[in-house]
Design an enzyme around this catalytic site. Structure first.
Site, PDB file in Angstrom:
ATOM      1  N   ARG A  29       0.822  -1.215   0.000  1.00  0.00           N
ATOM      2  CA  ARG A  29       0.000   0.000   0.000  1.00  0.00           C
ATOM      3  C   ARG A  29       0.860   1.271   0.000  1.00  0.00           C
ATOM      4  O   ARG A  29       0.543   2.259   0.665  1.00  0.00           O
ATOM      5  CB  ARG A  29      -0.967  -0.003   1.193  1.00  0.00           C
ATOM      6  CG  ARG A  29      -1.998  -1.113   1.160  1.00  0.00           C
ATOM      7  CD  ARG A  29      -2.879  -1.074   2.388  1.00  0.00           C
ATOM      8  NE  ARG A  29      -2.112  -1.407   3.584  1.00  0.00           N
ATOM      9  CZ  ARG A  29      -2.507  -1.159   4.828  1.00  0.00           C
ATOM     10  NH1 ARG A  29      -3.666  -0.563   5.044  1.00  0.00           N
ATOM     11  NH2 ARG A  29      -1.759  -1.492   5.858  1.00  0.00           N
ATOM     12  N   LEU A  31       1.169   3.484  -2.297  1.00  0.00           N
ATOM     13  CA  LEU A  31       0.461   4.651  -2.806  1.00  0.00           C
ATOM     14  C   LEU A  31      -0.445   5.239  -1.733  1.00  0.00           C
ATOM     15  O   LEU A  31      -0.541   6.467  -1.603  1.00  0.00           O
ATOM     16  CB  LEU A  31      -0.358   4.285  -4.044  1.00  0.00           C
ATOM     17  CG  LEU A  31      -1.131   5.447  -4.687  1.00  0.00           C
ATOM     18  CD1 LEU A  31      -0.182   6.542  -5.146  1.00  0.00           C
ATOM     19  CD2 LEU A  31      -1.982   4.953  -5.852  1.00  0.00           C
ATOM     20  N   CYS A 538      -8.211   1.164   1.354  1.00  0.00           N
ATOM     21  CA  CYS A 538      -7.994  -0.207   0.931  1.00  0.00           C
ATOM     22  C   CYS A 538      -8.673  -1.166   1.890  1.00  0.00           C
ATOM     23  O   CYS A 538      -8.785  -0.894   3.086  1.00  0.00           O
ATOM     24  CB  CYS A 538      -6.503  -0.533   0.872  1.00  0.00           C
ATOM     25  SG  CYS A 538      -5.562   0.574  -0.200  1.00  0.00           S
ATOM     26  N   HIS A 663     -28.133  -0.793   7.533  1.00  0.00           N
ATOM     27  CA  HIS A 663     -27.476   0.360   6.896  1.00  0.00           C
ATOM     28  C   HIS A 663     -27.114  -0.014   5.472  1.00  0.00           C
ATOM     29  O   HIS A 663     -26.591  -1.106   5.213  1.00  0.00           O
ATOM     30  CB  HIS A 663     -26.210   0.750   7.656  1.00  0.00           C
ATOM     31  CG  HIS A 663     -25.387   1.785   6.946  1.00  0.00           C
ATOM     32  ND1 HIS A 663     -25.837   3.060   6.734  1.00  0.00           N
ATOM     33  CD2 HIS A 663     -24.159   1.705   6.362  1.00  0.00           C
ATOM     34  CE1 HIS A 663     -24.921   3.737   6.061  1.00  0.00           C
ATOM     35  NE2 HIS A 663     -23.901   2.938   5.824  1.00  0.00           N
ATOM     36  N   CYS A 665     -25.310   1.387   1.666  1.00  0.00           N
ATOM     37  CA  CYS A 665     -24.313   2.322   1.138  1.00  0.00           C
ATOM     38  C   CYS A 665     -24.781   2.970  -0.155  1.00  0.00           C
ATOM     39  O   CYS A 665     -25.901   2.768  -0.595  1.00  0.00           O
ATOM     40  CB  CYS A 665     -22.991   1.595   0.905  1.00  0.00           C
ATOM     41  SG  CYS A 665     -21.747   1.956   2.172  1.00  0.00           S
ATOM     42  N   HIS A 716     -16.974  10.318   4.066  1.00  0.00           N
ATOM     43  CA  HIS A 716     -15.886   9.969   3.160  1.00  0.00           C
ATOM     44  C   HIS A 716     -15.037  11.180   2.805  1.00  0.00           C
ATOM     45  O   HIS A 716     -14.045  11.049   2.084  1.00  0.00           O
ATOM     46  CB  HIS A 716     -16.450   9.335   1.888  1.00  0.00           C
ATOM     47  CG  HIS A 716     -17.163   8.049   2.142  1.00  0.00           C
ATOM     48  ND1 HIS A 716     -18.507   7.992   2.429  1.00  0.00           N
ATOM     49  CD2 HIS A 716     -16.709   6.771   2.189  1.00  0.00           C
ATOM     50  CE1 HIS A 716     -18.859   6.731   2.624  1.00  0.00           C
ATOM     51  NE2 HIS A 716     -17.791   5.976   2.477  1.00  0.00           N
TER      52      HIS A 716
END
Length: 775
Positions: A29, A31, A538, A663, A665, A716
């Site tokens: 990871r 990046l 990720c 919930h 998304c 987000h």
């Protein structure tokens, strides 16, 4: 070879054996870490660029070492700093007006501006985010209006091709196709009624032609144009989609200067779009033969087909015999065939190296990205030179598949007997009116009840404690106390803020699926099996390889402890069966419906244990319900039927006065509103802040009678929404949902946020709630 590839010039040979894309985040990871350092101001743009350049070089070298050609366009160039659709928007100048100050004089946007468009900043709301077809990847939705000025505003794609060329690689640039780009965009706010982004097709096409010429001038022989929109039943007339396909690719094929055109259509079958694409004269077509099927009744003479027989969506070892048979069937239709992955491999982790803890047996059943490249090379050799050339590899694959089929964990009699004994009554609860009355009497919650979705920030201290415990540096008792201390802090914070229904914060959970995978039988987890969800985010999907069973309670201890700390109700938190499947790599040797019901039965037992411990509100999250919806409308009813049933199997054993929450998304909720209703949850929270409550009219029109919590804070983004902003969203919500049915909550869990922004945002959310209650 001629200087120009156009309608009259022959295309160069298409590479034998290729992939549609490769993971772009780095094996460890790299990046992600570089991006987040840049966002925090701890590193410069030059340092971020250097990390990205090193990752691209590492990927090229690795793919060449695995057997893809360095100079025949076998290796795709598909890097992105955040999202490939955002890359297209920035490249073509489709930057919304609120970000105008981020553009340089030539229309370009630097990495700081690019990040702002993706994440937002101050009063600049980011682009909306939603799921990429039927995957767990999120793309950023371009905003295109009648006045959007399209121009080739970035040379980054071309510069990355040149970078590879200077390193001795002739790569194949990968770009989002014009149809997919426009059909997946949304109309800008100022657009007139009836306007659609596809109305700008002619203007966008002109920029694509210019881009093709730039690639040709740089020396590219092939370019990959991804058009997954062609395999999906989208909200557009199919005849118009096909007519636009003809228009686009006639124009691109006849462009004066261009590389050879490879149009890839992953995620399902092209169906009626395949002959349309063929007739335009594109030089090669990529078809998905894993999610899709071998074409029938179509003459593919003279067409180069990249047969996607190696699954880019999942991690199971390929049945090489079946893959070769599919390739042969396509060749029988007259096509020139090359072996390929079904999708980009960015949906799977980099490599099995470092996962030796999984054991030799399970490892022998798996193939991550690197292993899939090796499979493609093997298949290409078998297809072009004969099976005898790779007889050993084919025999090894057959033996591994047989061992997997015969493993006792893949077919447990007690699990299958338990499911076969389930009766229809197990999927039903009392009428909602009865449940609502019982729950009102038990909880006496106010109008516009406030809560959060579940998780609170995962601090460095939490992660350090978990890592130390895993290494044996922290005893079980010490770890338990550390988690209880965090739970106590989270409960106190919520009480101080004045929330009505509390959560324990999930400090003990590394991930909302992996936590359960580590406690349920039939799963295993990786150490570095990371895949990109969006931007720097990720996930590490678990491996669901066998029949699923629950050995003991998984969440009761933590929820019960939190409930002892407050007189307010504390939610028990579970992840639903569909989401556990969607965010895991799921066995492919039985119907998904059977696996979902196994998980549902295990969760049913957990709910019973939570009730017995006195937990009266239980949330069973299904954020991925829409994600697995098949792309073809004909396949959707069967999916919605079994997905709803698995949720109801999990939850319908609950008592009347137990309030079941769920919930969901980012979704196009209108497509699945009947299924959402069918879940029969007492309270449904949904992500709605980025879209400014766009989802609510569908719920209102449906006549939804139960309770809804549309998110009023987009978690987000690092932005802290003002009290006024949240108040406006709440008032919009009340226009569609009566106050007694309306809950107030963030869009999603708070795991990825920091405490400073969490406290500030929750304070504003509660202040807005108070204002709207008293209005």
């Amino acid at each position: 070879m001629t200087d120009n590839t156009n309608s009259s010039a022959p295309a160069p040979a298409f590479p034998g054996g290729t992939i549609l894309g490769y993971p772009r985040i780095g094996r460890m990871r790299e990046l992600k870490r570089a991006l987040e350092s840049f966002w925090k101001g701890n590193s410069t743009q030059d340092e971020l660029e250097a990390t990205a350049k090193a990752l691209r070089a590492e990927n090229r070298d690795r793919l060449a070492a695995l057997g893809l050609g360095k100079t025949d366009s076998s290796i795709p160039s598909n890097f992105s700093f955040y999202d490939h659709v955002l890359d297209a928007a920035v490249t073509f100048g489709a930057v919304p007006e609120r970000f105008a100050d981020l553009r340089a004089a030539d229309g370009s946007v630097d990495l700081a501006g690019y990040s702002t468009i993706a994440r937002g900043q101050g009063d600049k709301a980011p682009l909306e985010m939603t799921k990429w077809f039927d995957s767990n990847y999120h793309y950023l939705v371009p905003e295109i209006g009648p006045d959007t000025t399209f121009a080739l505003s970035s040379n980054r794609w071309v510069e990355e091709f040149i970078e590879a060329k200077e390193a001795g690689f002739l790569t194949r640039p990968v770009i989002t196709g014009p149809l997919t780009f426009l059909y997946l965009s949304k109309a800008a706010d100022e657009a007139p009624e009836g306007y659609q982004p596809i109305d700008r097709l002619d203007d966008v096409l002109a920029v694509y032609v210019e881009l093709l010429a730039a690639f040709k001038a740089a020396g590219a022989e092939w370019i990959q144009i991804d058009e997954p929109v062609l395999v999906a039943d989208i909200d557009a007339d199919r005849a118009d989609v096909l007519a636009n396909t003809t228009k686009v690719y006639n124009a691109l094929v006849s462009a004066e200067s261009r590389p050879a055109l490879f149009v890839a259509a992953p995620y399902n079958s092209l169906d009626d779009a395949l002959p349309v694409l063929k007739d335009t004269g594109v030089d090669a077509i990529g078809i998905d033969l894993v999610r899709g099927s071998v074409p029938s009744g179509v003459d593919l003479s003279g067409v180069t087909i990249a047969a996607g027989v190696v699954d880019g969506h999942n991690i199971w070892r390929t049945n090489l015999d079946e893959a070769l048979a599919k390739a042969d069937q396509v060749a029988d239709l007259g096509a020139t065939v090359t072996i390929a992955s079904s999708t980009s491999l960015f949906h799977v982790p980099h490599t099995l190296q470092g996962e030796e803890h999984l054991g030799e047996e399970l490892l022998s059943w798996l193939a991550f990205a690197d292993e899939k490249v090796a499979e493609i090379v093997t298949l290409d050799t078998a297809f072009t030179q004969g099976e005898q050339a790779v007889a050993g590899a084919l025999g090894e694959a057959r033996a591994a598949l047989q061992a997997r089929a015969e493993h006792p964990g893949t077919n447990r009699a007690e699990v299958r007997e338990a499911l076969s004994g389930i009766e229809a009554q197990a999927f039903e609860r009392s009428d909602y009116s009865i449940r609502a009355a019982a729950q009102d009497a038990r909880f006496n919650l106010p109008e516009l009840a406030t809560t959060t979705i579940g998780s609170f920030p995962q601090t460095p201290e939490i992660r350090k404690a978990r890592a130390a415990w895993a290494k044996g540096e922290l005893s079980d008792a010490e770890y338990e106390q550390a988690m209880k201390d965090e739970i106590a802090s989270v409960v106190k914070l919520q009480e101080d803020l004045g929330l009505d229904v509390l959560v324990h914060g999930e400090a003990e959970r590394n991930d909302m699926v992996q936590y359960f995978a580590e406690l349920l039988e039939g799963f295993d987890v990786t150490k570095n099996g990371w895949v990109q969800s969006y931007g720097s985010r990720c996930t590490r999907p678990s491996i669901l390889w066998g029949d699923v069973a629950r050995a003991e309670a998984m969440t009761v201890e933590w929820a019960s402890y939190a409930q002892t700390l407050s007189d307010k109700p504390v939610k028990g938190m579970l992840t639903g069966p569909v989401t556990i499947l969607a965010w895991s790599f799921v066995r492919d040797d039985q119907p998904l419906a059977d696996t979902a019901n196994q998980v549902g039965l295990a969760l049913r037992g957990e709910i019973a244990d939570l009730e017995a411990a006195g937990i009266g509100i239980i949330q069973v999250d299904e954020p991925a319900l829409r994600e697995l919806l098949p792309l073809k409308k004909a396949d959707q009813p069967a999916y919605l039927d079994w997905s709803v049933k698995s949720f109801r199997l999990a939850t319908s054993g609950a008592k009347d006065d137990t309030q079941i929450h769920t919930h969901l998304c980012y979704s196009e909720f209108g497509e699945v509103i009947d299924a959402i209703d069918g879940l029969n949850a007492d309270v449904t929270s949904i992500e709605a802040a980025r879209s400014r409550m766009e989802v609510l009219p569908a719920i209102k029109d449906h006549g939804y009678e139960r309770q809804v919590g549309p998110g009023v804070w987009d978690i987000h983004s690092p932005r802290v929404p003002s009290t006024e902003e949240v108040t406006e969203l709440l008032q919009l919500a009340k226009d569609s949902i009566p106050g007694k049915q309306l809950w107030v909550n963030p869009d999603c869990g708070l795991k990825t946020r920091g405490y400073d922004e969490t406290n500030a945002s929750l304070k504003n959310m509660l202040a807005a709630t108070k204002a709207v209650r008293s209005a």
